[in-house]
Design a protein around this motif. Structure first.
Motif, short mmCIF file in Angstrom:
data_model
loop_
_atom_site.label_atom_id
_atom_site.label_comp_id
_atom_site.label_asym_id
_atom_site.label_seq_id
_atom_site.Cartn_x
_atom_site.Cartn_y
_atom_site.Cartn_z
N GLY A 1 0.98 -1.34 -0.08
CA GLY A 1 0.00 -0.07 -0.06
C GLY A 1 0.71 1.27 -0.02
O GLY A 1 0.44 2.28 -0.61
N PHE A 2 1.98 1.26 0.63
CA PHE A 2 3.02 2.31 0.62
C PHE A 2 3.21 2.74 -0.99
O PHE A 2 3.34 3.91 -1.30
CB PHE A 2 4.02 2.04 1.64
CG PHE A 2 5.22 2.99 1.49
CD1 PHE A 2 5.41 4.16 2.24
CD2 PHE A 2 6.47 3.10 0.35
CE1 PHE A 2 6.36 5.31 2.20
CE2 PHE A 2 7.21 3.83 0.45
CZ PHE A 2 7.20 4.96 1.31
N TRP A 3 3.52 1.79 -1.47
CA TRP A 3 4.21 2.04 -2.97
C TRP A 3 2.79 2.40 -3.95
O TRP A 3 2.98 3.22 -4.78
CB TRP A 3 4.67 0.89 -3.40
CG TRP A 3 6.09 0.58 -2.75
CD1 TRP A 3 6.36 -0.45 -1.87
CD2 TRP A 3 7.48 1.39 -2.81
NE1 TRP A 3 7.53 -0.17 -1.46
CE2 TRP A 3 8.24 0.70 -2.01
CE3 TRP A 3 7.72 2.21 -3.63
CZ2 TRP A 3 9.57 1.22 -1.89
CZ3 TRP A 3 9.08 2.93 -3.35
CH2 TRP A 3 9.97 2.24 -2.56
N LEU A 4 1.79 1.80 -3.69
CA LEU A 4 0.78 2.03 -4.57
C LEU A 4 0.16 3.60 -4.27
O LEU A 4 -0.18 4.41 -5.12
CB LEU A 4 -0.46 1.01 -4.42
CG LEU A 4 -0.05 -0.28 -4.74
CD1 LEU A 4 -1.48 -1.19 -4.37
CD2 LEU A 4 -0.39 -0.33 -6.41
N SER A 5 0.22 3.82 -3.02
CA SER A 5 -0.38 5.36 -2.52
C SER A 5 0.67 6.33 -3.13
O SER A 5 0.23 7.23 -3.87
CB SER A 5 -0.43 5.55 -1.06
OG SER A 5 -1.18 4.75 -0.55
N GLY B 1 2.36 10.51 -7.09
CA GLY B 1 3.31 11.04 -7.99
C GLY B 1 2.74 10.85 -9.29
O GLY B 1 3.15 12.16 -10.07
N ILE B 2 1.86 10.06 -9.92
CA ILE B 2 1.15 10.28 -11.24
C ILE B 2 0.42 11.67 -11.33
O ILE B 2 0.42 12.49 -12.07
CB ILE B 2 0.47 9.07 -11.21
CG1 ILE B 2 1.30 7.87 -11.73
CG2 ILE B 2 -0.47 9.20 -12.63
CD1 ILE B 2 0.78 6.56 -11.79
N LEU B 3 -0.29 11.77 -10.09
CA LEU B 3 -1.27 12.93 -10.09
C LEU B 3 -0.39 14.15 -10.04
O LEU B 3 -0.66 15.10 -10.70
CB LEU B 3 -2.24 12.91 -8.84
CG LEU B 3 -3.11 11.94 -8.83
CD1 LEU B 3 -3.97 11.77 -7.17
CD2 LEU B 3 -4.01 12.11 -9.88
N ALA C 1 0.34 -6.17 -10.27
CA ALA C 1 0.59 -7.22 -10.56
C ALA C 1 1.43 -7.84 -9.72
O ALA C 1 1.55 -8.84 -9.44
CB ALA C 1 1.42 -7.19 -11.87
N LEU C 2 2.62 -6.80 -9.19
CA LEU C 2 3.62 -7.40 -8.41
C LEU C 2 3.14 -7.73 -7.30
O LEU C 2 3.30 -9.15 -6.40
CB LEU C 2 4.79 -6.33 -8.13
CG LEU C 2 5.86 -6.79 -7.08
CD1 LEU C 2 6.58 -7.89 -7.52
CD2 LEU C 2 6.64 -5.36 -6.85
N PHE C 3 2.23 -6.79 -6.42
CA PHE C 3 1.65 -7.25 -5.08
C PHE C 3 0.47 -8.04 -4.92
O PHE C 3 0.33 -9.05 -3.89
CB PHE C 3 1.19 -5.84 -4.40
CG PHE C 3 2.55 -5.04 -4.20
CD1 PHE C 3 3.68 -5.46 -3.21
CD2 PHE C 3 2.78 -3.71 -4.60
CE1 PHE C 3 4.51 -4.71 -3.09
CE2 PHE C 3 3.85 -3.09 -4.40
CZ PHE C 3 4.81 -3.35 -3.52
#
Length: 761
Positions: A339-343, A348-350, A381-383
């Motif tokens: 969740g850390f990386w997804l958040s 960052g994309i925004l 896909a990774l998580f």
């Protein structure tokens, strides 16, 4: 700021990637050195990296020291503590976390928090209850298989230092003595009120999850639909929900403050709005029990408020760097969570979209949404091991719908329940009805569109390549070298396993605890020998929890044969789940099962055999008239390839071994042996070990199992004959590739880099 944050974060990540972190004393010394080096401008950046490394190492050392002492494992201990999670009932068992009060036993330490299972407990211990229980504990050792969830890492992030079960004892008790105005009392009372207000348990479970992070009532069917549509994040109080609450609070406070202070300019209304937004985020995180995702989101909102009060842009790379530093400083273990990386990837994309996109209205919203869907796909896909083809469409509808109706109505009900309970049931009912409308849409999407399983081709390195490839493709059109992004994406589709040649075969002995499950692969065929256990007291079994995720991770989408050695639950428990989930050409069983028959099953009988890709398969046992126990009538499979052979004898004991010796004698000799009956002393006689004389003897046994398998005499017996003994309890899943010229061995647990992985057996 960004450069400083990058060096500090690099230090944090290097500590988390270190398989042997330094002791806390060394970490404190490194912090002192970093503080001294930071004074000089020339060494400031290396000092920040060293400070990050030392700070994370100190946190890691504390987390590892918080595990139960090895000498206390398996002992019956009387412990007392507070229930600090909503209890979940699955079948005949209840699971919950207990925060211990007294953490010393005869000078030996107990962890702060333990995860417990209580068998046949008629009542759920309420949140905040005080319990005194007799328990058996063990270190947070979990299954280690390809495609499986890394539970040991998840337990470390959640601060759980031991797992165990409640021992039946007349003095076990749990008393609901949590004060009504305590956080636990408020959350427990709100959960009960939502249950009373919404008559449909499945819908009530969703509203409870959004209100107080009580996901105990969510069923497997609900989770499956959410996974298929990529909307599981909607039921976790994390960045989306906390930022949503902060945003609504900011807008309302800004409007109310602007109206109330229109004649007083001493304190701008926008400052009041930011203070209120941060307070609302903290309050919502408290309702979620300050879980890891909610705590992380609250910190991010607080840093955004700090930046706004300083007059800086909220959605900027500098502020994102500040939030990232604040999160990893507060919890250095947070990067271990998906969740850390997804958040932060989504944030960052925004930020990037805000910098490159100048359109307004729906077009900008759609472009941002599409960029998010594509950008977080590698991490998903990774998580999670899969990509949902319907996730972009589902989230395009579900996120604004929940933001506009479901979450606001739910939280308005919470506020009204705390102030005046008369209106709250009506608001919760409206939230439930709005969720049901969305749920019908999600069920339809889950039914009409399949998932794209990508776990077999995506690992940490593959995810990095995907991110780099997508980043290069996202560069402006005039930038040279964008074709490199396509090449990087294509490399992710390359197979991760070495392709087998004719005459070669591969054995994957899965880590299923006290049971057995083996995948046998040739060049173009695959068979499954046994399917692991069904765990007592609950509906879960190894077929769906271990085997199916592993098969997907290994790229196996069909089975040419499923062979059940015998009907014991630790060998046949997952059979139905596997057979129902994927195409199976042939099913062999050692005996007819009247109480629980398998579809289209044939009897496994000696002299049956077949050849796949130059590899010979022979059934050695049982013959039709063989007598003896169920174990001794196990289906025994011999595999013979160009570079060696393997013997899979199930649970045969000394009687069955004698029959095999009488019929085959020295012909039983193979290079790889799956040790019969998990290493029980009732099997593996000296005569059998002399005849087989394997190079590798693999034991499939549970960690600290109650039978004491494998027996020390059995292990010594094989080692004395030159065999290397491998144990799934110690090494996790064991892979043996019997090639033309050599046998390659790898173990899943020992090949991983994680410092959190238990090495004991």
């Amino acid at each position: 700021m960004q450069v400083y944050g990058a060096f500090y974060l690099a230090g944090i990540l290097s500590a988390l990637a270190n398989p042997a972190p330094p002791h806390s004393t060394t970490a404190i010394l490194l912090i002192s050195i970093a503080a001294a080096a930071a004074v000089c401008r020339a060494t400031r950046l290396p000092a920040l990296a060293l400070a990050g490394f030392a700070w994370a190492s100190l946190s890691i050392s504390g987390a590892l020291d918080d595990r139960v002492a090895p000498e206390l494992e398996g002992e019956v201990l009387k412990v007392g503590g507070v229930v600090d999670s909503f209890a979940i009932r699955r079948g005949g068992l209840v699971s919950f976390n207990l925060k211990l009060d007294d953490r010393r036993r005869d000078g030996r330490a107990l962890p702060r928090r333990v995860a417990l299972v209580w068998f046949d407990n008629p009542a759920l211990p309420p949140l905040g209850a005080w319990c005194e229980l007799y328990v058996r504990l063990k270190r947070p050792h979990a299954f280690a298989n390809p495609g499986g969830r890394d539970l040991e890492r998840a337990l470390l992030v959640r601060g759980v230092g031991a797992r165990g079960y409640v021992v039946a004892h007349p003095e076990n008790l749990c008393l609901d003595i949590a004060p009504a105005r305590s956080l636990a009392g408020i959350r427990s009372r709100l959960s009960a009120r939502i249950d009373a207000a919404i008559p449909v348990p499945a819908t009530a479970a969703v509203i409870k999850a959004l209100a107080v992070s009580d996901r105990s009532g969510l069923g497997d069917g609900q989770w499956d639909v959410m996974r298929q549509t990529g909307t599981g994040h909607l039921l976790a109080i994390s960045g989306l929900h906390v930022s949503l609450v902060a945003g609504w609070t900011f807008l309302l406070s800004r409007y109310a403050g602007g109206y109330g202070f229109r004649h007083r300019q001493s304190y701008p209304a926008i400052r009041l709005a930011w203070f209120m937004a941060v307070a609302a985020a903290l309050a919502y995180a408290a309702l979620a029990g300050f879980g890891v995702p909610a705590r992380r989101a609250a910190i991010v909102v607080a840093t955004a408020g700090f930046a706004a009060l300083k007059g800086r842009r909220v959605l900027s790379s500098d502020n994102l760097s500040l939030a990232l530093v604040a999160v990893v400083t507060a919890d250095p273990l947070s990067p271990l969570s998906g969740g850390f990386w997804l958040s932060f990837c989504a944030a960052g994309i925004l930020v990037w979209m805000g910098a490159v996109t100048h359109r307004a209205g729906f077009a900008r919203h759609w472009r941002s949404h599409l960029a998010l869907a594509i950008g977080i796909a590698p991490l998903a896909a990774l998580f999670f091991g899969q990509l949902s083809l319907t996730a972009p469409v589902a989230n395009l509808v579900a996120v604004p719908w929940c933001a506009a109706f479901v979450v606001p109505l739910t939280l308005l009900g919470v506020i009204c329940s705390l102030l005046d309970g008369a209106i709250a049931p009506l608001l919760w009912d409206m939230a439930a009805r709005s969720w049901l409308l969305l749920w019908r849409f999600l069920e339809y999407l889950a039914a009409v569109s399949p998932r794209l399983m990508v776990a077999g081709s995506i690992d940490a390195g593959g995810a990095v390549l995907l991110v780099l490839g997508l980043s290069i493709l996202a560069l402006p059109r005039g930038v040279a070298g964008r074709v490199l992004g396509i090449l990087l994406l294509c490399t992710c589709a390359l197979p991760r396993q070495r392709p087998l040649e004719d005459g070669e075969f591969r054995l994957e002995v899965f880590d299923v605890g006290q049971g057995l499950a083996i995948l046998v692969q040739t060049r173009r065929h695959a068979a499954l020998y046994d399917t692991g256990p069904r765990w007592w007291g609950g509906p879960s079994e190894a077929g769906s929890v271990v085997i199916l995720p592993a098969l997907k991770a290994l790229g196996v989408d069909r089975l040419d044969a499923v062979i059940i050695s015998h009907a014991d639950a630790d060998h046949a428990g997952g059979a139905h789940a596997v057979i129902e989930a994927m195409p199976v050409q042939r099913v062999l069983v050692s005996e007819s099962r009247r109480s629980d028959p398998l579809p289209h099953a044939a009897l496994c009988r000696a002299a049956d055999g077949w050849t796949w890709d130059g590899v010979s398969f022979r059934i050695l046992h049982p013959f039709p008239r063989d007598q003896g126990s169920r174990n001794d009538r196990s289906c025994v499979l011999a595999i013979d390839g160009s570079g060696g052979g393997a013997l899979l004898p199930g649970d045969v004991e000394s009687g069955g071994e004698s029959l095999l010796l009488d019929r085959y004698g020295a012909a039983l000799a193979v290079e790889v042996l799956i040790v019969p009956h998990h290493g029980s002393i009732s099997s593996s006689t000296a005569a059998f070990a002399d005849a087989v004389r394997p190079e590798f003897a693999v034991v499939s046994a549970g960690y600290r199992n109650r039978y004491g398998f494998p027996h020390a005499q059995v292990v010594a017996r094989y080692r004395d004959r030159g065999a290397r003994v491998l144990n799934t309890a110690k090494q996790g899943a064991v892979r043996l590739e019997v090639g033309r010229h050599a046998i390659r061995v790898s173990t899943y647990r020992e090949s991983g880099w994680g410092f959190w992985r238990s090495r004991g057996g």
